[in-house]
Design a protein around this motif. Structure first.
Motif, PDB file in Angstrom:
ATOM      1  N   ASP A  46       0.826  -1.206   0.000  1.00 48.39           N
ATOM      2  CA  ASP A  46       0.000   0.000   0.000  1.00 48.39           C
ATOM      3  C   ASP A  46       0.864   1.261   0.000  1.00 48.39           C
ATOM      4  N   SER A  47       1.923   1.240   0.797  1.00 50.12           N
ATOM      5  CA  SER A  47       2.800   2.410   0.871  1.00 50.12           C
ATOM      6  C   SER A  47       3.511   2.646  -0.453  1.00 50.12           C
ATOM      7  N   LEU A  48       3.915   1.562  -1.148  1.00 48.82           N
ATOM      8  CA  LEU A  48       4.560   1.703  -2.457  1.00 48.82           C
ATOM      9  C   LEU A  48       3.581   2.272  -3.496  1.00 48.82           C
ATOM     10  N   ALA A  49       2.328   1.826  -3.409  1.00 48.99           N
ATOM     11  CA  ALA A  49       1.324   2.321  -4.354  1.00 48.99           C
ATOM     12  C   ALA A  49       1.102   3.819  -4.169  1.00 48.99           C
ATOM     13  N   LYS A  50       1.093   4.268  -2.910  1.00 49.05           N
ATOM     14  CA  LYS A  50       0.897   5.690  -2.643  1.00 49.05           C
ATOM     15  C   LYS A  50       2.095   6.507  -3.134  1.00 49.05           C
ATOM     16  N   GLN A  51       3.290   5.958  -2.969  1.00 53.63           N
ATOM     17  CA  GLN A  51       4.482   6.649  -3.452  1.00 53.63           C
ATOM     18  C   GLN A  51       4.456   6.782  -4.976  1.00 53.63           C
ATOM     19  N   ALA A  52       4.022   5.720  -5.629  1.00 51.30           N
ATOM     20  CA  ALA A  52       3.993   5.722  -7.099  1.00 51.30           C
ATOM     21  C   ALA A  52       3.005   6.748  -7.639  1.00 51.30           C
ATOM     22  N   SER A  53       1.920   6.991  -6.882  1.00 50.44           N
ATOM     23  CA  SER A  53       0.902   7.937  -7.353  1.00 50.44           C
ATOM     24  C   SER A  53       1.391   9.378  -7.303  1.00 50.44           C
TER      25      SER A  53
END
Length: 218
Positions: free
Chosen positions: A54-61
């Protein structure tokens, strides 16, 4: 995502290419004897790996690259719809100044869905009647005289012009006036144009019942 994977993509309206890729990867795993289980996990469930993803997905956004290797058509459909609605509304604003002024007062903006979208139990005839009333194209003496179908625009009662408001509120041939038939929660005084703004509500059935009781032909 899980529902899309488990469904038959060839019978679905939305054929996302990535679903085919996932199905292909699952099939290759199956051929290699790998037994995989797919499960949905709610976010913030306390599972370490899930929280990490989840944290990686938020960073990617926010910090991901602006370059995409593949842009699927499904990603562009929503953008096209937004621009289409904006252009349609702009055209509607311009044209309503010269044509369709009566209907434009009832429908100042293009709705995302038609008024009868929630009127699922209504018949085709009922929907057609309300649409004609909203457009002002009804079989009233005034409109028929305008089309030169009738020689006179006077109502059959002989007391006044045969407008739609007269036919609904003041004609002595009515079994009951629309004034008396309206629910108590609708403030008075009222005219038909203001009531037609309520077709997006259950009031539309009240209007149809009134037309049926008085056997008004429109």
């Amino acid at each position: 995502m899980l529902q899309s994977i488990s469904s038959n993509p060839f019978r679905s309206k939305s054929k996302f290419p990535i679903i085919f890729e996932i199905k292909g990867a699952l099939y290759r795993c199956f051929c290699q004897g790998l037994n995989l289980k797919l499960a949905w996990l709610p976010s913030h469930s306390g599972i370490r790996d899930n929280e990490f993803v989840d944290s990686l997905a938020k960073q990617a956004s926010t910090s991901g690259t602006l370059m995409h290797h593949i842009t699927y058509t499904h990603d562009l459909i929503s953008l096209a719809k937004i621009h289409q609605m904006a252009d349609w509304n702009s055209l509607w604003k311009k044209t309503q100044k010269s044509i369709g002024k009566y209907y434009a007062e009832l429908q100042p903006d293009i709705p995302s869905k038609p008024w009868f979208f929630k009127f699922r139990n209504g018949s085709k005839h009922s929907t057609s009647v309300i649409c004609r009333i909203r457009l002002g194209h009804t079989c009233t003496p005034v409109f028929l005289a305008k089309l030169r179908i009738k020689d006179s625009s006077i109502c059959e009662c002989g007391l006044d012009e045969g407008t739609i408001d007269h036919k609904f509120f003041n004609c002595p041939n009515l079994s009951v006036s629309l004034y008396d038939y309206l629910p108590n929660n609708i403030p008075r005084p009222v005219n038909l144009k203001s009531l037609l703004n309520l077709v997006f509500t259950p009031f539309v059935q009240t209007l149809l019942d009134f037309i049926s009781i008085n056997n008004i032909k429109l």
